[in-house]
Design an enzyme around this catalytic site. Sequence first.
Site, PDB file in Angstrom:
ATOM      1  N   ALA A 116      37.054  21.840  31.824  1.00 28.99           N
ATOM      2  CA  ALA A 116      36.246  22.053  33.021  1.00 28.99           C
ATOM      3  C   ALA A 116      36.391  23.387  33.738  1.00 28.99           C
ATOM      4  O   ALA A 116      35.500  23.778  34.488  1.00 28.99           O
ATOM      5  CB  ALA A 116      36.509  20.928  34.023  1.00 28.99           C
ATOM      6  N   PRO A 118      36.291  27.211  34.964  1.00 27.30           N
ATOM      7  CA  PRO A 118      36.729  27.274  36.363  1.00 27.30           C
ATOM      8  C   PRO A 118      36.028  26.295  37.305  1.00 27.30           C
ATOM      9  O   PRO A 118      36.365  26.212  38.471  1.00 27.30           O
ATOM     10  CB  PRO A 118      36.393  28.714  36.757  1.00 27.30           C
ATOM     11  CG  PRO A 118      35.200  29.046  35.932  1.00 27.30           C
ATOM     12  CD  PRO A 118      35.426  28.350  34.605  1.00 27.30           C
ATOM     13  N   GLY A 119      35.025  25.560  36.805  1.00 26.75           N
ATOM     14  CA  GLY A 119      34.435  24.522  37.641  1.00 26.75           C
ATOM     15  C   GLY A 119      32.936  24.594  37.841  1.00 26.75           C
ATOM     16  O   GLY A 119      32.375  23.748  38.533  1.00 26.75           O
ATOM     17  N   GLY A 120      32.268  25.569  37.241  1.00 23.18           N
ATOM     18  CA  GLY A 120      30.830  25.687  37.435  1.00 23.18           C
ATOM     19  C   GLY A 120      30.084  24.436  37.014  1.00 23.18           C
ATOM     20  O   GLY A 120      29.238  23.915  37.742  1.00 23.18           O
ATOM     21  N   LYS A 121      30.397  23.936  35.833  1.00 24.40           N
ATOM     22  CA  LYS A 121      29.686  22.763  35.321  1.00 24.40           C
ATOM     23  C   LYS A 121      30.143  21.491  36.030  1.00 24.40           C
ATOM     24  O   LYS A 121      29.346  20.587  36.268  1.00 24.40           O
ATOM     25  CB  LYS A 121      29.862  22.680  33.809  1.00 24.40           C
ATOM     26  CG  LYS A 121      29.204  23.855  33.059  1.00 24.40           C
ATOM     27  CD  LYS A 121      29.411  23.751  31.566  1.00 24.40           C
ATOM     28  CE  LYS A 121      28.703  24.884  30.825  1.00 24.40           C
ATOM     29  NZ  LYS A 121      29.280  26.212  31.105  1.00 24.40           N
ATOM     30  N   ASP A 184      32.381  21.414  27.062  1.00 20.42           N
ATOM     31  CA  ASP A 184      32.063  22.843  27.037  1.00 20.42           C
ATOM     32  C   ASP A 184      33.258  23.507  26.356  1.00 20.42           C
ATOM     33  O   ASP A 184      34.205  23.938  27.004  1.00 20.42           O
ATOM     34  CB  ASP A 184      31.848  23.360  28.461  1.00 20.42           C
ATOM     35  CG  ASP A 184      31.386  24.804  28.478  1.00 20.42           C
ATOM     36  OD1 ASP A 184      30.539  25.162  27.645  1.00 20.42           O
ATOM     37  OD2 ASP A 184      31.884  25.570  29.328  1.00 20.42           O
ATOM     38  N   CYS A 237      29.657  29.058  24.126  1.00 16.82           N
ATOM     39  CA  CYS A 237      29.037  30.342  24.474  1.00 16.82           C
ATOM     40  C   CYS A 237      29.275  31.317  23.326  1.00 16.82           C
ATOM     41  O   CYS A 237      29.747  32.435  23.522  1.00 16.82           O
ATOM     42  CB  CYS A 237      29.592  30.880  25.803  1.00 16.82           C
ATOM     43  SG  CYS A 237      31.384  31.064  25.849  1.00 16.82           S
TER      44      CYS A 237
END
Length: 476
Positions: A116, A118-121, A184, A237
């Site tokens: 997870a 840094p936390g964007g998703k 991710d 990515c």
Amino acid sequence: MLPQDFLDRMKEMLREEYPAFLASYDEQRYHALRINTLKTEKEHFLAQAPFSLEPVPWSPNGFYYEAEAAPGKHPYHEAGVYYIQEPSAMAPVEFLMRPLDGKDLWKDERILDLCAAPGGKSTQIAAAMQGKGVLICNEIHPTRAKILSENVERMGICNAMVTNETPQRLSEHFSDYFTRILVDAPCSGAGMFRKNEDACDEWSLANVDLCAERQDEILDCAASMLASGGRLVYSTCTFAPTENEGSVSRFLLRHPDFFVEKVELTRGMQAGMPAWGAEPFAALSDTVRLWPHRIKGEGHYMAVLRKQGSLSHGSMGCCRNGAEQGLTERECKVPGKGCVEYLEFVKEALQPEKNEGFLGRYLKFGEQLYLIPEGMPAVKGLKVLRPGLHLGTIKKNRFEPSHALALALRGEDVLHTVDLPADGREVRGYLNGETFSHEGEKGWYLLTVDGYSIGWGKLAGGVMKNHYPKGLRKYV
């Protein structure tokens, strides 16, 4: 300087599109932010946005901004009104959070963001959940897990549990448990070369293979934790087929109880390539690729996977230690055992008709008090950084509210508030730790910037004492 092995591979993959792909590295990368709908309505924010915005096609709350706008330096950023996020990185969660079999989110959904930081998703998932259900945000690296926890706090999320575990350890605790899982995955990062030049130095063909092996292990753990009928979104990515179509095809071979869910592509997205899989499954054409020469964003890959079966309320898998029981409000009223001090604070600081959302079951870690979401897994045996909403600290028969609680509240939730304009000197002074003069009833005040909560102040003797956390004071 792009690695030569990378260029050779991309030329072979893209053929006639290769020149356009290569030319994209000479262009400026795109910047975007995502409006936090836990804090504001999209239309309300757009009406007062301090910089020009352009919609991101695949994310209803995502918007491009010009680099010179510098939204990270604006007070709205500290208030969690938006999250600065690479535009392509917004796509996986949009696929994850689409209705399951036409059903809206259940109040008891259990969602896992397995990798997870840094936390964007994670914060994007939480915004879609709107406080319903339980979200577990996990990160294997302790330093990055701390950053993840800080971003969960800044965005005012109340129903999240932040853990610092390996996927293997989590899979020992959860079986057929989650309705949705996002993987991710850690990858070779070639899709981020334009954003992060250091990724070029770390890239190699050998590292691509190592990442693919790691992805196989992570996906196997995720598969065992997903409930029948649940959805798993896998994203990277990178452009490497071994880590994209290859990872998905290998997964399907190992897990015949999963299938690729067909999704509708937004303009500029491209279908995955069956020929690039470990096995040429036709279903790989239902996976998704984002190329920097086709869209306004960086390189990304996504596959939406479903586990056969059907979801049903109350019958999903198991958690090793069950749900966290915590302390009930009744138990908290027992002096010395619970959190009488917090309940007194609620009476003194919150509006009576608004305080229900901040009452429930509680968990104490020493002096620290948390409000836990209903159905949150037991913390026993897990490395937990944040078990729900951090309410504050109980010490010497008094309660001091946390910064997390301030960011979870709105001005209408409290009895006393002071609003500071975003373009004024006062808010900059407050964010830098300054006090200011104010007349009013003594006690705790929620400070807001243009109506968005930003922190606590405590009024006494006509002076508003500053309770903005020292570690966050960075304005000059």
